[in-house]
Design a protein around this motif. Structure first.
Motif, PDB file in Angstrom:
ATOM      1  N   SER A 167      52.608  32.296  41.940  1.00 39.42           N
ATOM      2  CA  SER A 167      52.111  33.295  40.995  1.00 39.42           C
ATOM      3  C   SER A 167      51.027  32.712  40.090  1.00 39.42           C
ATOM      4  CB  SER A 167      53.262  33.839  40.133  1.00 39.42           C
ATOM      5  OG  SER A 167      54.144  34.600  40.901  1.00 39.42           O
ATOM      6  N   TYR A 168      51.233  31.497  39.633  1.00 38.38           N
ATOM      7  CA  TYR A 168      50.230  30.860  38.781  1.00 38.38           C
ATOM      8  C   TYR A 168      48.907  30.705  39.529  1.00 38.38           C
ATOM      9  CZ  TYR A 168      47.917  27.432  35.813  1.00 38.38           C
ATOM     10  OH  TYR A 168      47.001  26.792  35.012  1.00 38.38           O
ATOM     11  N   LEU A 169      48.982  30.265  40.769  1.00 37.47           N
ATOM     12  CA  LEU A 169      47.779  30.103  41.579  1.00 37.47           C
ATOM     13  C   LEU A 169      47.073  31.437  41.767  1.00 37.47           C
ATOM     14  CD1 LEU A 169      45.887  28.574  43.507  1.00 37.47           C
ATOM     15  CD2 LEU A 169      47.576  28.957  45.319  1.00 37.47           C
ATOM     16  N   PHE A 170      47.819  32.470  42.123  1.00 42.19           N
ATOM     17  CA  PHE A 170      47.206  33.766  42.379  1.00 42.19           C
ATOM     18  C   PHE A 170      46.691  34.406  41.091  1.00 42.19           C
ATOM     19  CE2 PHE A 170      50.474  33.767  45.973  1.00 42.19           C
ATOM     20  CZ  PHE A 170      49.580  33.154  46.841  1.00 42.19           C
ATOM     21  N   GLY A 171      47.356  34.133  39.986  1.00 39.54           N
ATOM     22  CA  GLY A 171      46.856  34.620  38.706  1.00 39.54           C
ATOM     23  C   GLY A 171      45.513  34.014  38.355  1.00 39.54           C
ATOM     24  N   MET A 172      45.359  32.724  38.619  1.00 44.44           N
ATOM     25  CA  MET A 172      44.075  32.067  38.382  1.00 44.44           C
ATOM     26  C   MET A 172      42.975  32.639  39.281  1.00 44.44           C
ATOM     27  SD  MET A 172      44.565  29.983  35.905  1.00 44.44           S
ATOM     28  CE  MET A 172      45.709  31.252  35.310  1.00 44.44           C
ATOM     29  N   LEU A 173      43.321  32.928  40.519  1.00 41.29           N
ATOM     30  CA  LEU A 173      42.354  33.521  41.436  1.00 41.29           C
ATOM     31  C   LEU A 173      41.942  34.922  40.966  1.00 41.29           C
ATOM     32  CD1 LEU A 173      43.842  32.479  44.905  1.00 41.29           C
ATOM     33  CD2 LEU A 173      41.781  31.574  43.822  1.00 41.29           C
ATOM     34  N   GLY A 174      42.913  35.685  40.456  1.00 39.22           N
ATOM     35  CA  GLY A 174      42.603  37.013  39.940  1.00 39.22           C
ATOM     36  C   GLY A 174      41.650  36.933  38.751  1.00 39.22           C
ATOM     37  N   LYS A 175      41.874  35.990  37.871  1.00 39.30           N
ATOM     38  CA  LYS A 175      40.973  35.816  36.722  1.00 39.30           C
ATOM     39  C   LYS A 175      39.591  35.392  37.170  1.00 39.30           C
ATOM     40  CE  LYS A 175      44.578  34.745  33.333  1.00 39.30           C
ATOM     41  NZ  LYS A 175      45.145  33.742  32.398  1.00 39.30           N
ATOM     42  N   ARG A 176      39.532  34.578  38.199  1.00 39.24           N
ATOM     43  CA  ARG A 176      38.229  34.150  38.708  1.00 39.24           C
ATOM     44  C   ARG A 176      37.435  35.336  39.264  1.00 39.24           C
ATOM     45  NH1 ARG A 176      36.317  29.264  40.626  1.00 39.24           N
ATOM     46  NH2 ARG A 176      37.650  28.433  38.978  1.00 39.24           N
ATOM     47  N   ILE A 177      38.111  36.207  39.994  1.00 35.82           N
ATOM     48  CA  ILE A 177      37.450  37.399  40.522  1.00 35.82           C
ATOM     49  C   ILE A 177      36.928  38.271  39.383  1.00 35.82           C
ATOM     50  CG2 ILE A 177      37.815  39.579  41.759  1.00 35.82           C
ATOM     51  CD1 ILE A 177      37.664  37.276  43.657  1.00 35.82           C
TER      52      ILE A 177
ATOM     53  N   LEU B 153      54.056  36.844  37.547  1.00 33.71           N
ATOM     54  CA  LEU B 153      52.628  37.157  37.506  1.00 33.71           C
ATOM     55  C   LEU B 153      52.313  38.137  36.381  1.00 33.71           C
ATOM     56  CD1 LEU B 153      49.847  36.821  38.886  1.00 33.71           C
ATOM     57  CD2 LEU B 153      50.426  38.803  40.294  1.00 33.71           C
ATOM     58  N   ILE B 154      53.179  39.128  36.210  1.00 32.99           N
ATOM     59  CA  ILE B 154      53.006  40.061  35.105  1.00 32.99           C
ATOM     60  C   ILE B 154      53.045  39.329  33.770  1.00 32.99           C
ATOM     61  CG2 ILE B 154      54.121  41.972  33.868  1.00 32.99           C
ATOM     62  CD1 ILE B 154      54.993  43.051  36.610  1.00 32.99           C
TER      63      ILE B 154
ATOM     64  N   CYS C 241      42.494  45.168  34.446  1.00 34.41           N
ATOM     65  CA  CYS C 241      42.782  45.870  35.691  1.00 34.41           C
ATOM     66  C   CYS C 241      42.304  45.064  36.892  1.00 34.41           C
ATOM     67  CB  CYS C 241      42.111  47.241  35.674  1.00 34.41           C
ATOM     68  SG  CYS C 241      42.344  48.177  37.201  1.00 34.41           S
ATOM     69  N   ILE C 242      41.089  44.550  36.820  1.00 40.67           N
ATOM     70  CA  ILE C 242      40.546  43.774  37.943  1.00 40.67           C
ATOM     71  C   ILE C 242      41.351  42.497  38.152  1.00 40.67           C
ATOM     72  CG2 ILE C 242      38.526  42.538  38.812  1.00 40.67           C
ATOM     73  CD1 ILE C 242      38.245  45.577  38.835  1.00 40.67           C
ATOM     74  N   THR C 243      41.677  41.817  37.073  1.00 40.32           N
ATOM     75  CA  THR C 243      42.464  40.585  37.174  1.00 40.32           C
ATOM     76  C   THR C 243      43.819  40.848  37.828  1.00 40.32           C
ATOM     77  OG1 THR C 243      41.429  39.615  35.207  1.00 40.32           O
ATOM     78  CG2 THR C 243      43.560  38.727  35.866  1.00 40.32           C
ATOM     79  N   ALA C 244      44.544  41.843  37.305  1.00 43.41           N
ATOM     80  CA  ALA C 244      45.880  42.144  37.812  1.00 43.41           C
ATOM     81  C   ALA C 244      45.840  42.645  39.245  1.00 43.41           C
ATOM     82  CB  ALA C 244      46.543  43.178  36.909  1.00 43.41           C
ATOM     83  N   LEU C 245      44.875  43.497  39.549  1.00 41.23           N
ATOM     84  CA  LEU C 245      44.759  44.053  40.904  1.00 41.23           C
ATOM     85  C   LEU C 245      44.558  42.955  41.930  1.00 41.23           C
ATOM     86  CD1 LEU C 245      44.380  46.380  42.940  1.00 41.23           C
ATOM     87  CD2 LEU C 245      41.967  46.437  42.258  1.00 41.23           C
ATOM     88  N   TRP C 246      43.601  42.078  41.682  1.00 39.41           N
ATOM     89  CA  TRP C 246      43.298  41.035  42.664  1.00 39.41           C
ATOM     90  C   TRP C 246      44.367  39.948  42.697  1.00 39.41           C
ATOM     91  CZ3 TRP C 246      40.075  40.837  46.654  1.00 39.41           C
ATOM     92  CH2 TRP C 246      39.106  41.838  46.740  1.00 39.41           C
ATOM     93  N   ALA C 247      44.968  39.657  41.553  1.00 37.27           N
ATOM     94  CA  ALA C 247      46.065  38.680  41.548  1.00 37.27           C
ATOM     95  C   ALA C 247      47.214  39.178  42.406  1.00 37.27           C
ATOM     96  CB  ALA C 247      46.533  38.425  40.115  1.00 37.27           C
ATOM     97  N   TYR C 248      47.505  40.476  42.306  1.00 39.81           N
ATOM     98  CA  TYR C 248      48.594  41.039  43.106  1.00 39.81           C
ATOM     99  C   TYR C 248      48.236  41.087  44.587  1.00 39.81           C
ATOM    100  CZ  TYR C 248      52.464  44.021  44.472  1.00 39.81           C
ATOM    101  OH  TYR C 248      53.593  44.516  45.083  1.00 39.81           O
ATOM    102  N   ILE C 249      46.976  41.347  44.888  1.00 43.61           N
ATOM    103  CA  ILE C 249      46.528  41.312  46.284  1.00 43.61           C
ATOM    104  C   ILE C 249      46.731  39.914  46.863  1.00 43.61           C
ATOM    105  CG2 ILE C 249      44.462  41.352  47.754  1.00 43.61           C
ATOM    106  CD1 ILE C 249      43.460  43.677  46.002  1.00 43.61           C
ATOM    107  N   PHE C 250      46.314  38.896  46.129  1.00 43.89           N
ATOM    108  CA  PHE C 250      46.493  37.517  46.586  1.00 43.89           C
ATOM    109  C   PHE C 250      47.976  37.183  46.739  1.00 43.89           C
ATOM    110  CE2 PHE C 250      42.214  36.698  44.492  1.00 43.89           C
ATOM    111  CZ  PHE C 250      41.535  36.615  45.695  1.00 43.89           C
ATOM    112  N   LEU C 251      48.797  37.701  45.825  1.00 44.49           N
ATOM    113  CA  LEU C 251      50.229  37.452  45.908  1.00 44.49           C
ATOM    114  C   LEU C 251      50.805  38.061  47.194  1.00 44.49           C
ATOM    115  CD1 LEU C 251      52.770  37.799  43.002  1.00 44.49           C
ATOM    116  CD2 LEU C 251      53.316  38.675  45.258  1.00 44.49           C
TER     117      LEU C 251
END
Length: 206
Positions: free
Chosen positions: A193-203, A150-151, A89-99
């Protein structure tokens, strides 16, 4: 810190989890509140009309229903997986925010006119971002393609990932047939999407 194997009740006991979840939801709500006025401004300004040879070679057909058939079932699946797993949830939420934030920045920096022969995309959920207005200049990069890619990146089960990647490829072609995006918008979407997905995982791991 990871929260994959713990319940929501247990995860909520961690201050870091509460901070990331609540902050993320507030930011996402802020984006949704700000977006209609932002896209009205984007729609009102002049942009560059691109000569897209690949787009010109494709037939122009209204395929709105097929576009939503590719995207929204996977969005529903994504939400279900977010409910199942706290870390997901945290990964997907923040990745989508960055997107969302990244897309608003690139659209601002790269003003484009809608492709010639654009067919209105009848999206019932667009009201959340655009309000009641028809927006056609939210182009670089493609939000539909970026969201579905991203999904696909976030999903963990191999079959779900495989199907989501296939759906992304089909969606990309359909968006061009609908004439709502240039080729460059589609190609750039997975990169972002790849970049934002990595950022979401980092968060999620902090």
């Amino acid at each position: 810190m990871q929260y994959d194997s713990i319940s929501w009740q247990r995860a909520w006991e961690y201050p870091a989890f509460r901070l990331k979840l609540v902050t993320g939801l507030i930011i996402l709500l802020g984006i949704l509140v700000f977006a209609p006025d932002y896209f009205l401004y984007i729609q009102s300004r002049e942009g560059v009309l691109l000569n897209d040879w690949l787009l010109n070679e494709l037939p122009a057909v209204n395929v709105s229903s097929y576009i939503f058939l590719m995207l929204y079932p996977f969005m529903a699946l994504m939400i279900w997986r977010m409910v199942e797993k706290t870390a997901f949830c945290i990964t997907a939420l923040w990745a989508y925010i960055f997107l969302c934030m990244g897309r608003m920045i690139t659209i601002y920096l790269i003003p484009l006119e809608a492709p010639a022969g654009i067919l209105h995309l009848e999206d019932p959920f667009s009201v959340f971002f655009y309000g009641t207005e028809i927006i056609t200049k939210d182009l670089f990069f493609s939000g539909h393609t970026a969201t579905l890619f991203l999904i696909a990146l976030c999903l963990e089960k191999p079959l779900e990932k495989y199907l989501a990647f296939i759906a992304t490829a089909i969606l990309a072609v359909l968006l061009m047939i609908q004439r709502v995006h240039y080729t460059a918008d589609i190609i750039a979407a997975p990169v972002f999407s790849y970049l934002f997905g990595m950022l979401g995982k980092r968060i999620s791991k902090i």
